[in-house]
Write an enzyme that holds these catalytic residues in place. Structure first.
Site, PDB file in Angstrom:
ATOM      1  N   HIS A 292    -130.321 -34.438  -2.098  1.00 57.80           N
ATOM      2  CA  HIS A 292    -129.217 -35.394  -1.964  1.00 57.80           C
ATOM      3  C   HIS A 292    -128.691 -35.555  -0.549  1.00 57.80           C
ATOM      4  CE1 HIS A 292    -128.364 -36.419  -6.198  1.00 57.80           C
ATOM      5  NE2 HIS A 292    -128.794 -35.198  -6.466  1.00 57.80           N
ATOM      6  N   LYS A 483    -114.113 -42.950   0.495  1.00 54.33           N
ATOM      7  CA  LYS A 483    -115.187 -41.975   0.308  1.00 54.33           C
ATOM      8  C   LYS A 483    -114.719 -40.686   0.968  1.00 54.33           C
ATOM      9  CE  LYS A 483    -117.963 -44.970   2.268  1.00 54.33           C
ATOM     10  NZ  LYS A 483    -119.156 -45.044   1.473  1.00 54.33           N
ATOM     11  N   ARG A 484    -115.515 -39.604   0.841  1.00 54.73           N
ATOM     12  CA  ARG A 484    -115.126 -38.380   1.520  1.00 54.73           C
ATOM     13  C   ARG A 484    -114.978 -38.643   3.023  1.00 54.73           C
ATOM     14  NH1 ARG A 484    -115.427 -33.628  -1.617  1.00 54.73           N
ATOM     15  NH2 ARG A 484    -114.585 -32.601   0.212  1.00 54.73           N
ATOM     16  N   LYS A 489    -119.754 -40.662   8.023  1.00 52.00           N
ATOM     17  CA  LYS A 489    -119.346 -41.875   7.301  1.00 52.00           C
ATOM     18  C   LYS A 489    -118.534 -42.822   8.204  1.00 52.00           C
ATOM     19  CE  LYS A 489    -119.402 -39.539   2.774  1.00 52.00           C
ATOM     20  NZ  LYS A 489    -120.344 -40.298   1.940  1.00 52.00           N
ATOM     21  N   THR A 591    -123.130 -44.332  -3.731  1.00 49.45           N
ATOM     22  CA  THR A 591    -123.018 -45.053  -5.015  1.00 49.45           C
ATOM     23  C   THR A 591    -121.759 -45.911  -5.019  1.00 49.45           C
ATOM     24  OG1 THR A 591    -122.035 -43.065  -5.984  1.00 49.45           O
ATOM     25  CG2 THR A 591    -124.367 -43.468  -6.441  1.00 49.45           C
ATOM     26  N   LYS A 595    -120.827 -49.743  -6.697  1.00 47.75           N
ATOM     27  CA  LYS A 595    -119.635 -50.052  -7.513  1.00 47.75           C
ATOM     28  C   LYS A 595    -118.927 -51.277  -6.962  1.00 47.75           C
ATOM     29  CE  LYS A 595    -119.444 -45.189  -8.521  1.00 47.75           C
ATOM     30  NZ  LYS A 595    -119.063 -43.882  -7.985  1.00 47.75           N
TER      31      LYS A 595
END
Length: 769
Positions: A292, A483-484, A489, A591, A595
């Site tokens: 992952h 998100k985290r 990111k 993911t 969404k």
């Protein structure tokens, strides 16, 4: 899995779902408001970022597809922390999600199992014996996972740690009975709290205990079920294991359950007395491994000393696996000692460590990444030597999301609208969304899609005003980055863009500016200093922007406190622009991106993770793609990334960075963000400055399109129509076909009040565990 409770609500048709969410008539029977009840219910504290949430989607899909499958995990007493924002800083509070009990779970003490730790190994003619161990009991709790409209209910089994009655009561002999009873907590701490690290490995003894605890209990459970002679029997009679891989498939969700490989070998070799080669053959055919992440700091590498202390027999087995593996490599590549070093399960130099990803690859028959680009990177970069050795073992399984939760439940208005156009079958076969292409030019449909989005935005704006006391303009663009919080990111790049927009408004307040509400949310791991500084910076910028009268309602910045599944269900349907801006080559899949796409948001993103396939499905022209590709990032690494070069060349970037550095956003402490600025110039592995210019230009295109409501909504419809691939049903069908070798069943079990034909009352043969 997160918020499983919702998955246990009785399945309902689209119309019923709509009523339960929004129609006052549904509140009459008991005088209760369904939405109020949903607000009161705690999110299940089981998941940590994307990995746990993916597991929840997978469980929903496996039940909906009629696969005989179990989800196994730990029943954490305290889930991922609740995040409070105090004076702009993240503060962690314990998430006591079980304090009012959990109505969906059922304790199953009759299936309690012992798990062993510590001790020593005794070798004799009859084989190895692990003795003098400390025993902890694993008490299972079962949560039903219903399929959609098929009367199938699978099980999620979570283990809770319990001290046995005689735990440490040897101390009673020396009179310290009170201490002996208090020490029972040491055993029960195993399932006390979820480690809140996402994409970061923390080599703590308690964490290794958790990882072994869940696999040891689970494998005993699986073997007990395999041995039972027939369904419903509790007599263990089957002792031949040749058919084990035909009956059982175990998917390792990242390396966290990697100890299952030496544990199954220990059971086969030490307890069931199988010869090593036969045991190894069965083990490899049973396990498959999903990778992952490619971030080096996220890959688990356990110190040999720790494993030797906690699980001495398992270390011996890992050494044996490694020796045979290296002998095989040496026979294929004689004198290539460097290759042996790269491929070994044991990393030498400094602290000796076990590379858990290597153990998973060697001990599995299939290895997969979770998006096309990620699987390619896994094959050609991260595990290149292994892929060269066994190319047939490496696969791709692009992640997906369950449309039941991420459309029907969270966005009933849009779900109903789609059903009116193409029927309700799309809920079980999301590829049918392609039929929406016919309505891209349908003026009425365009207006209806825009209307549903506007209703969701108004509803969320009310929520924000209530919770954050900030007046939101519901006709502004909702630009969302949730998100985290992690450097890869690139929430920092978004922050620089906010500052740039702010400066442009201040420079020329009369110029046309498309109003934006920028919403950022996510948790930082408590020990991750830079991530916590990023949260503080976003809040400091928000404080200045939101209180500047020059800006007014043109730009608002909100940091969403305590981002979690129940909050995602509110913000995602209200989003116009979805931020997916990780450095190319770092996000395995994502993911959240899916969404947002399904719920009618447009994506601004890099060619990373599943964004690549989203662009493939919808057409790149229907996403806002910007920035470096993977090859560009690699080229920049070769040349050497020089942040100063971009700072000197781009005046708006320079201005934003100077404001952060000078204390413009932190007047009480001008040096507050020195660490952030220093990182951006000297230690930025994720190259924020390199993509800044392309990102800002792409954001200008976004604003331009947003002014044309009709063109924007047409692009939204094209995206929704292309979202079918990203159903977790499709993902799970691929796992079932290519890895587990089981067939989905569309057999609808009759409800309990209808008599069943004797012929139908058969249990499925294969079990994917």
């Amino acid at each position: 899995p997160a918020r499983e409770c919702q998955e246990c609500l009785p399945s309902a048709g689209l119309g019923i779902l709509r009523v339960s969410s929004s129609s006052p008539s549904s509140h009459l029977q008991l005088g209760l408001d369904m939405e109020e009840l949903e607000e009161i219910e705690e999110d299940a504290g089981l998941g940590n970022g994307g990995l746990g949430r993916l597991a929840a989607c997978f469980l929903d899909s496996m039940a909906t597809l009629g696969l005989a499958a179990y989800g196994y995990g730990i029943r954490y007493e305290y889930g991922i922390f609740n995040q409070k924002i105090r004076d702009g800083w993240q503060v962690e509070e314990a998430d006591d999600w079980l304090r009012h009990g959990n109505p969906w779970e059922k304790a199953r003490p009759e299936y309690m199992l012992p798990v062993h730790f510590y001790g020593r190994v005794e070798h004799s003619a009859s084989g190895a014996k692990w003795i003098d161990t400390q025993v902890v009991l694993a008490l299972p709790y079962d949560t039903p996972v219903p399929g959609y409209m098929n009367n199938t209910v699978n099980t999620m089994r979570l283990w809770s740690a319990r001290a046995p009655n005689d735990f440490n009561l040897r101390d009673f002999n020396v009179g310290d009975y009170i201490q002996a009873v208090l020490d029972r907590n040491l055993a029960e701490n195993i399932s006390r709290v979820l480690y809140p690290n996402d994409n970061f490995f923390e080599g703590k003894e308690l964490r290794l205990k958790q990882e072994y605890f869940v696999v040891a209990a689970t494998l005993q459970d699986i073997i007990r079920r395999f041995k039972a002679s027939k369904f419903g029997s509790t007599d263990s009679v089957r002792t031949v294991f040749d058919s084990f891989p035909d009956q059982v498939a175990i998917q390792l969700n990242d390396t966290h359950p990697a100890m299952a490989i030496p544990e199954l070998m220990r059971i086969f070799v030490d307890i069931e007395k199988l010869p090593w080669d036969q045991a190894w053959d069965i083990t490899r055919k049973t396990f498959a491994y999903t990778n992952h992440t490619v971030l080096p700091e996220a890959l688990e590498r356990w110190p040999v000393d720790l494993v030797e202390k906690l699980l001495p027999r398992h270390l011996q087995i890992i050494y044996e696996i490694n020796q045979r593996h290296l002998d095989h490599i040496a026979s294929l590549f004689p004198n290539d000692t460097d290759r042996l070093r790269r491929m070994s399960l044991i990393e030498e130099g400094g602290t000796k460590r076990i590379n858990m990803a290597h153990l998973c690859i060697v001990g599995s028959h299939a290895v997969n990444g979770v998006a096309k680009i990620h699987s390619e990177i896994v094959k050609t970069q991260v595990f290149e030597d292994f892929a060269e050795l066994e190319p047939e073992k490496f696969q791709n399984k692009t992640n997906g999301i369950t449309p039941r939760r991420w459309l029907l439940l969270c966005n009933p208005g849009l779900a109903e609208l789609i059903a009116e156009k193409i029927g309700e079958d799309y809920v079980r076969d999301l590829s049918q969304l392609t039929k929406l292409h016919e309505f891209v030019d349908d003026d009425l449909f365009i207006r209806e899609v825009a209307k549903v989005k506007q209703e969701n935005k108004v509803k969320f704006a009310h929520y924000l005003e209530k919770e954050y006391k900030v007046k939101i303009n519901p006709s502004s663009m909702f630009d969302v980055h949730v998100k985290r919080i992690h450097e890869y990111k690139r929430q920092l790049m978004n922050c620089l863009h906010i500052i740039t927009m702010y400066n442009r408004i201040r420079r020329d307040p009369t110029k046309l500016f498309v109003p934006r509400t920028v919403i950022i949310g996510g948790k930082a791991a408590p020990g991750y200093h830079m991530a916590k500084m990023i949260i503080k910076l976003i809040n400091a910028v928000a404080q200045v922007v939101n209180n500047d009268p020059t800006v007014g309602s043109k730009l608002k910045v909100i940091f969403l406190e305590n981002y979690r599944v129940s909050l995602a269900e509110k913000v995602i349907p209200a989003t116009d622009l979805s931020e997916q801006i990780s450095t190319a080559g770092t996000e395995a899949s994502g993911t959240g991106n899916m969404k947002f796409m399904l719920n009618g948001a447009l994506t601004i993103g890099t060619m990373d993770g599943a964004n690549v396939e989203m662009a493939e499905e919808a057409g790149e022209e229907n996403l806002f793609i910007f920035g470096m590709r993977v090859e560009d990032v690699m080229e920049l690494d070769r040349k050497g990334y020089n942040a100063q070069h971009y700072y000197d060349r781009l005046p708006e970037l320079k201005q934003a960075v100077d404001q952060i550095r000078s204390g413009f956003f932190s007047p009480k402490d001008p040096n507050l963000f020195n660490d952030v600025v220093n990182m951006l110039f000297h230690h930025d592995r994720f190259k924020v400055f390199a993509d800044y210019e392309a990102y800002v230009k792409c954001q200008e295109k976004v604003s331009e399109l947003y002014l044309n409501s009709k063109a924007w909504t047409k692009m939204v419809i094209r995206n929704i129509a292309a979202a079918g691939k990203f159903s977790s049903d499709r993902t799970i069908k691929e796992y079932a076909r290519d890895i587990w070798h089981v067939e989905p069943s569309d057999l609808k079990i009759p409800p309990p009040n209808e008599p069943r034909d004797a012929g139908q009352d058969k249990t499925p043969n294969g079990t994917a565990a």
